[in-house]
Design a protein around this motif. Structure first.
Motif, PDB file in Angstrom:
ATOM      1  N   VAL A  39       0.968  -0.532  -0.267  1.00 19.58           N
ATOM      2  CA  VAL A  39       0.168   0.341   0.257  1.00 19.58           C
ATOM      3  C   VAL A  39       1.172   1.271   0.389  1.00 19.58           C
ATOM      4  N   LEU A  40       2.088   1.174   0.825  1.00 26.27           N
ATOM      5  CA  LEU A  40       2.768   2.163   0.956  1.00 26.27           C
ATOM      6  C   LEU A  40       3.397   2.217  -0.236  1.00 26.27           C
ATOM      7  N   ARG A  41       4.230   1.641  -0.531  1.00 23.47           N
ATOM      8  CA  ARG A  41       4.521   1.902  -2.696  1.00 23.47           C
ATOM      9  C   ARG A  41       3.848   2.404  -3.555  1.00 23.47           C
ATOM     10  N   ALA A  42       2.415   1.723  -2.990  1.00 23.05           N
ATOM     11  CA  ALA A  42       1.231   2.651  -4.315  1.00 23.05           C
ATOM     12  C   ALA A  42       1.062   3.374  -3.587  1.00 23.05           C
ATOM     13  N   LEU A  43       0.874   3.960  -3.234  1.00 21.83           N
ATOM     14  CA  LEU A  43       1.142   5.285  -2.540  1.00 21.83           C
ATOM     15  C   LEU A  43       1.607   6.729  -2.505  1.00 21.83           C
ATOM     16  N   LEU A  44       3.330   5.632  -2.278  1.00 16.21           N
ATOM     17  CA  LEU A  44       4.462   7.108  -2.293  1.00 16.21           C
ATOM     18  C   LEU A  44       5.332   6.716  -3.700  1.00 16.21           C
ATOM     19  N   THR A  45       5.070   5.760  -4.562  1.00 14.43           N
ATOM     20  CA  THR A  45       6.004   6.257  -5.793  1.00 14.43           C
ATOM     21  C   THR A  45       5.741   7.388  -6.412  1.00 14.43           C
ATOM     22  N   ASP A  46       3.947   7.393  -6.772  1.00 13.45           N
ATOM     23  CA  ASP A  46       3.355   8.679  -7.779  1.00 13.45           C
ATOM     24  C   ASP A  46       2.727   9.716  -7.314  1.00 13.45           C
ATOM     25  N   ALA A  47       3.225  10.442  -6.162  1.00  8.27           N
ATOM     26  CA  ALA A  47       1.998  11.118  -5.967  1.00  8.27           C
ATOM     27  C   ALA A  47       1.650  12.364  -6.568  1.00  8.27           C
ATOM     28  N   GLU A  48       1.848  12.438  -8.300  1.00  9.34           N
ATOM     29  CA  GLU A  48       1.087  13.098  -9.180  1.00  9.34           C
ATOM     30  C   GLU A  48      -0.385  12.543  -9.297  1.00  9.34           C
ATOM     31  N   THR A  49      -0.039  11.254  -9.172  1.00  5.87           N
ATOM     32  CA  THR A  49      -1.592  10.161  -9.602  1.00  5.87           C
ATOM     33  C   THR A  49      -1.984   9.678  -8.009  1.00  5.87           C
ATOM     34  N   PRO A  50      -3.596   9.610  -7.709  1.00  2.00           N
ATOM     35  CA  PRO A  50      -4.075   9.108  -6.666  1.00  2.00           C
ATOM     36  C   PRO A  50      -3.564   7.758  -7.234  1.00  2.00           C
ATOM     37  N   ALA A  51      -3.395   7.062  -5.702  1.00  7.83           N
ATOM     38  CA  ALA A  51      -3.605   5.325  -6.419  1.00  7.83           C
ATOM     39  C   ALA A  51      -4.435   5.071  -5.428  1.00  7.83           C
ATOM     40  N   SER A  52      -4.529   3.645  -5.529  1.00  6.03           N
ATOM     41  CA  SER A  52      -5.786   2.816  -5.883  1.00  6.03           C
ATOM     42  C   SER A  52      -4.479   1.362  -5.192  1.00  6.03           C
ATOM     43  N   PHE A  53      -5.433   0.281  -4.487  1.00  2.92           N
ATOM     44  CA  PHE A  53      -5.069  -0.441  -3.961  1.00  2.92           C
ATOM     45  C   PHE A  53      -6.249  -1.385  -3.241  1.00  2.92           C
ATOM     46  N   VAL A  65      -2.003  11.726  -1.955  1.00  5.59           N
ATOM     47  CA  VAL A  65      -0.807  11.778  -1.497  1.00  5.59           C
ATOM     48  C   VAL A  65      -0.361  13.567  -1.379  1.00  5.59           C
ATOM     49  N   VAL A  66      -0.553  13.948  -0.513  1.00 10.09           N
ATOM     50  CA  VAL A  66      -0.545  15.962  -1.369  1.00 10.09           C
ATOM     51  C   VAL A  66       0.243  16.040   0.287  1.00 10.09           C
ATOM     52  N   PRO A  67       1.282  16.989   0.477  1.00  8.08           N
ATOM     53  CA  PRO A  67       2.351  17.110  -1.018  1.00  8.08           C
ATOM     54  C   PRO A  67       2.791  15.570  -0.955  1.00  8.08           C
ATOM     55  N   GLY A  68       3.587  15.087  -2.068  1.00 13.98           N
ATOM     56  CA  GLY A  68       4.052  13.744  -2.358  1.00 13.98           C
ATOM     57  C   GLY A  68       5.203  13.966  -1.781  1.00 13.98           C
ATOM     58  N   PRO A  73      12.417   6.389  -6.106  1.00 13.68           N
ATOM     59  CA  PRO A  73      10.928   6.881  -6.225  1.00 13.68           C
ATOM     60  C   PRO A  73      10.276   6.842  -5.525  1.00 13.68           C
ATOM     61  N   HIS A  74      10.174   6.310  -3.766  1.00 12.42           N
ATOM     62  CA  HIS A  74       9.572   6.642  -3.097  1.00 12.42           C
ATOM     63  C   HIS A  74      10.331   6.784  -2.057  1.00 12.42           C
ATOM     64  N   PRO A  75      10.169   7.085  -1.027  1.00 17.77           N
ATOM     65  CA  PRO A  75      10.908   7.454   0.673  1.00 17.77           C
ATOM     66  C   PRO A  75      11.008   5.458   1.029  1.00 17.77           C
ATOM     67  N   PRO A  76      12.584   5.485   1.471  1.00 20.64           N
ATOM     68  CA  PRO A  76      12.614   4.107   1.289  1.00 20.64           C
ATOM     69  C   PRO A  76      11.378   3.250   3.092  1.00 20.64           C
ATOM     70  N   ARG A  92      11.097  -9.541   0.018  1.00 21.23           N
ATOM     71  CA  ARG A  92      10.419  -9.426  -1.616  1.00 21.23           C
ATOM     72  C   ARG A  92       9.607  -7.586  -1.196  1.00 21.23           C
ATOM     73  N   ALA A  93       8.880  -6.885  -0.163  1.00 25.89           N
ATOM     74  CA  ALA A  93       8.791  -5.777  -0.491  1.00 25.89           C
ATOM     75  C   ALA A  93       9.528  -4.696   0.610  1.00 25.89           C
ATOM     76  N   GLY A  94      10.416  -4.894   0.665  1.00 27.77           N
ATOM     77  CA  GLY A  94      11.534  -4.088   2.275  1.00 27.77           C
ATOM     78  C   GLY A  94      12.330  -3.641   1.178  1.00 27.77           C
ATOM     79  N   ASP A  95      12.775  -1.922   1.860  1.00 30.30           N
ATOM     80  CA  ASP A  95      14.243  -1.614   0.960  1.00 30.30           C
ATOM     81  C   ASP A  95      15.572  -1.345   1.890  1.00 30.30           C
ATOM     82  N   GLY A  96      14.869  -1.920   3.179  1.00 29.11           N
ATOM     83  CA  GLY A  96      15.954  -2.005   4.306  1.00 29.11           C
ATOM     84  C   GLY A  96      15.721  -2.934   5.692  1.00 29.11           C
TER      85      GLY A  96
END
Length: 202
Positions: A39-53, A65-68, A73-76, A92-96
């Motif tokens: 969910v977070l990856r979807a919300l935070l990857t493209d702040a210009e476009t509202p995300a659905s999940f 997500v305003v402001p993005g 591509p997104h915060p870690p 599978r899903a983490g950056d760190g």
């Protein structure tokens, strides 16, 4: 541009109960964690476009997500914890991955091996996963000062926790020593791929 976002699966059942929250079994909590990262990856990857999940536990419908975030591509997205199954979620899903507050170098190397296998199964290079480590820390100006600080720590710790624990045994899984010894230990952790150490000073 300095936001790091960290999540875990939860471990303190009493905190959940005291706040009126359910405390599912470990497997379900891990599944919830992995989906939350999606969910977070979807919300935070493209702040210009509202995300659905749409998932088993969480849904979002054209959520803005305003402001993005500034990072691309997104915060870690960090995952905290140490169980072997949790390391699969990291792969599978983490950056760190963050582990704390006490672990020996030998046990840490074993967990890094588990993470590497999980990354291979996920088709991912283990080197892509950033790593941080939290350690209880006790620093003395010299050996005598360190012993004195250990005695004070034992005196203020609730009865039954450190009463029969020797400093050398406690230190084996923590960051303990004189400044020069601490520096040497930090260099050893760095050599094992740890990029950040979070100290909880005792």
């Amino acid at each position: 541009g300095r936001l790091d976002l960290g999540l875990g699966a939860g471990w303190n059942e009493a905190e959940f109960r005291e706040n009126g929250l359910p405390f599912p079994r470990p497997g379900e909590r891990l599944a919830m964690l992995e989906e939350a990262l999606g969910v977070l990856r979807a919300l935070l990857t493209d702040a210009e476009t509202p995300a659905s999940f749409s998932g088993r536990f969480f849904q979002a419908d054209q959520a803005p997500v305003v402001p993005g975030p500034v990072q691309r591509p997104h915060p870690p997205l960090w995952v905290g914890g140490g169980g072997d199954r949790l390391l699969g979620v990291v792969a599978r899903a983490g950056d760190g991955w963050n582990f704390c507050w006490a672990i020996t170098p030998e046990d840490y190397r074993r967990k890094v091996g588990v993470l590497a296998v999980a990354c291979q199964r996920a088709g991912r290079d283990p080197g892509e996963v950033r790593r941080s480590l939290g350690l209880n820390t006790l620093v003395g100006t010299d050996a005598d000062d360190l012993v004195a600080r250990w005695a004070r720590l034992k005196a203020r710790t609730p009865a039954g926790i450190l009463d029969k624990v020797e400093l050398r045994d406690w230190a084996a899984s923590r960051l303990v020593g004189t400044p020069d010894e601490i520096l040497a230990q930090l260099r050893d952790w760095e050599a094992m791929g740890v990029e950040q150490v979070v100290s909880s000073f005792a």
